[in-house]
Design a protein around this motif. Structure first.
Motif, short mmCIF file in Angstrom:
data_model
loop_
_atom_site.label_atom_id
_atom_site.label_comp_id
_atom_site.label_asym_id
_atom_site.label_seq_id
_atom_site.Cartn_x
_atom_site.Cartn_y
_atom_site.Cartn_z
N VAL A 1 0.78 -1.17 -0.08
CA VAL A 1 0.08 0.07 -0.14
C VAL A 1 0.83 1.36 -0.08
O VAL A 1 1.88 1.44 0.55
CB VAL A 1 -0.79 0.06 1.23
CG1 VAL A 1 -1.86 1.34 1.18
CG2 VAL A 1 -1.61 -1.18 1.33
N THR B 1 -4.01 -3.34 -4.44
CA THR B 1 -3.04 -2.24 -4.66
C THR B 1 -2.44 -2.08 -5.76
O THR B 1 -2.43 -3.20 -6.84
CB THR B 1 -1.84 -2.65 -3.39
OG1 THR B 1 -1.11 -3.69 -3.72
CG2 THR B 1 -2.56 -2.36 -2.35
N ASP C 1 -2.76 4.44 -3.21
CA ASP C 1 -3.83 3.52 -3.09
C ASP C 1 -4.98 4.01 -2.23
O ASP C 1 -6.02 3.31 -2.31
CB ASP C 1 -3.34 2.33 -2.47
CG ASP C 1 -2.29 1.65 -3.55
OD1 ASP C 1 -2.55 1.33 -4.72
OD2 ASP C 1 -1.25 1.55 -3.25
N THR D 1 3.40 -1.88 3.53
CA THR D 1 3.29 -0.43 2.98
C THR D 1 4.64 -0.02 2.67
O THR D 1 5.62 -0.51 2.91
CB THR D 1 2.53 0.49 4.01
OG1 THR D 1 3.36 0.87 4.94
CG2 THR D 1 1.13 -0.05 4.73
#
Length: 434
Positions: free
Chosen positions: A45, A61, A49, A103
């Motif tokens: 992420v 994603t 996104d 992330t």
């Protein structure tokens, strides 16, 4: 730590540090030069996104990592329904992924401790997002650090059942909003198809779409059109076309609406929030042509380029970046409005300008833009068909706006304790009253 009673005297809300509701996790990026790190099965992420989302849930994603990419980066795999928050550019976009994810450095995540409801904390942090912004630091762009995020305090009821009840009420509204948005998207697809058919085939004497297998068509610069039609310039359908004054008006609290591109959507002027000008400024800005009902305002510059909106009953004047068209008496204003809002017109006249540094269309380009010209009676029929279709869209848009306002009001009331939650514990779908 502050404690306070809400409208429910038996429910206590506490100002709680985010570090007390879950583990704050930062992100990372593997080497971008090694293709073995990318296009795997691990959702990765980034703030991109999270931008522009209406749903709180995230399932895919834009980019993914391989297991190797995850292992060789600072990113950490998080369980589904952990909360991911953009921590820079900008701070505060968020979602609840329904899959395991990691992330990049532009996000921080909260892996919730037992006893916490993820949906509640999504809504709660959306409501108190200003507290995240206040912790941001930086000169080029603001960013909130892991330490600062851990220290953010928000009011939280300690009872998970209360958290779940508040979340379920807000989720009901979210579902209604998402369903209405889906209906709007479907209606827009239908509208686009209807516009194409009406502006390329038109309506026969019985009010039905012409069938190319039974009606005669002829070639034109715009492609095949009914033999009864002609391809003409926009200026051939108008008595007058004028540009806006090239000056910034002085705005006032009252007075006459001064139309900017922000006040326009296809087929409608948004006068409620339009900036206004005094009577003297109004007179200055109508010196070229006084806008009247049936005229068309067209946005010709800036981000909201290529929108045609008709003038209604209220007196208006032109702001900047727009122009005014006055259709001839034999030209149906609604027909011309939608002809200029059609994807075909946009692609031919506007699209090439979007990529420029300062996107704009010259007045002469609009004057010389080609459109079809049916007979006046057929123009009116086509205009009425498109206007009727647009009224359905307006009804859906009004419904969506009402739902969003209702959700905003409920978030304020439920997440500040102004509305008692106890009656909802037995029935989360019960009507809510202050």
């Amino acid at each position: 730590m502050n404690q306070k009673h809400s409208a429910d005297t038996e429910i206590i809300w506490k100002d709680t540090r985010l570090a007390e509701i879950g583990r704050i996790v930062a992100g990372g990026t593997p080497s971008t030069s090694d293709p073995n790190n990318w296009n795997g099965t691990v959702a990765w992420v980034t703030p991109a996104d999270l931008s522009g989302r209406s749903s709180r849930h995230l399932t895919t994603t834009e980019r993914t990592l391989t297991e190797l990419g995850l292992a060789t980066s600072a990113a950490r795999l998080l369980p589904p329904r952990s909360l991911v928050i953009s921590s820079r550019a900008p701070i505060g976009h968020m979602a609840l992924p329904l899959v395991s994810f990691c992330t990049n450095q532009g996000c921080k995540s909260i892996e919730f401790f037992d006893g916490q409801d993820p949906d509640f904390h999504y809504y709660n942090l959306r409501f108190w997002v200003r507290r995240l912004h206040d912790k941001g630091e930086g000169t080029t762009f603001s960013e909130i650090s892991k330490k600062a995020l851990e220290a953010v305090e928000v009011p939280v009821p300690s009872n998970r059942k209360v958290q779940e009840t508040i979340a379920s009420v807000l989720a009901l509204l979210d579902r209604a909003i998402e369903q209405t948005e889906a209906l709007l998207a479907k209606q827009q697809r239908i509208k686009t198809g209807l516009m194409h058919d009406l502006l390329t085939r038109g309506l026969d004497a019985q009010g039905r779409l012409r069938d190319p297998s039974t009606h005669a068509f002829k070639p034109s610069p715009l492609g095949p059109i009914p033999t009864e039609w002609t391809a003409v310039y926009v200026e051939d359908l108008c008595d007058d076309i004028v540009d806006c004054p090239h000056s910034t008006p002085k705005y006032e609290l009252g007075g006459f609406p001064c139309i900017r591109t922000a006040d326009m959507v296809p087929g409608k002027l948004l006068l409620q929030n339009a900036y206004r000008v005094s009577s003297s400024t109004y007179q200055e800005r109508i010196s070229r042509l006084v806008p009247r009902k049936g005229d068309i305002i067209y946005s010709r510059e800036g981000e909201r380029l290529g929108i045609a909106s008709p003038v209604g009953d209220e007196l208006v004047c032109l702001g900047q970046r727009v122009m005014l068209l006055r259709p001839k008496a034999e030209t149906d204003s609604t027909f011309l409005t939608w002809a200029m809002n059609s994807p075909s017109f946009y692609n031919r006249v506007v699209l090439g300008q979007i990529a420029t540094t300062s996107p704009h269309i010259n007045v002469r380009d609009i004057k010389k833009a080609l459109v079809v010209r049916p007979e006046p009676t057929e123009q009116q029929l086509i205009g009425e068909a498109l206007a009727a279709d647009d009224s359905e869209r307006s009804a859906l848009e009004n419904c969506l706006e009402k739902l969003r306002r209702q959700k905003g009001g409920l978030m304020h009331d439920l997440l500040t304790g102004l509305v008692p939650v106890t009656p909802l514990l037995a029935n989360p779908e019960a009507p809510i009253s202050p």
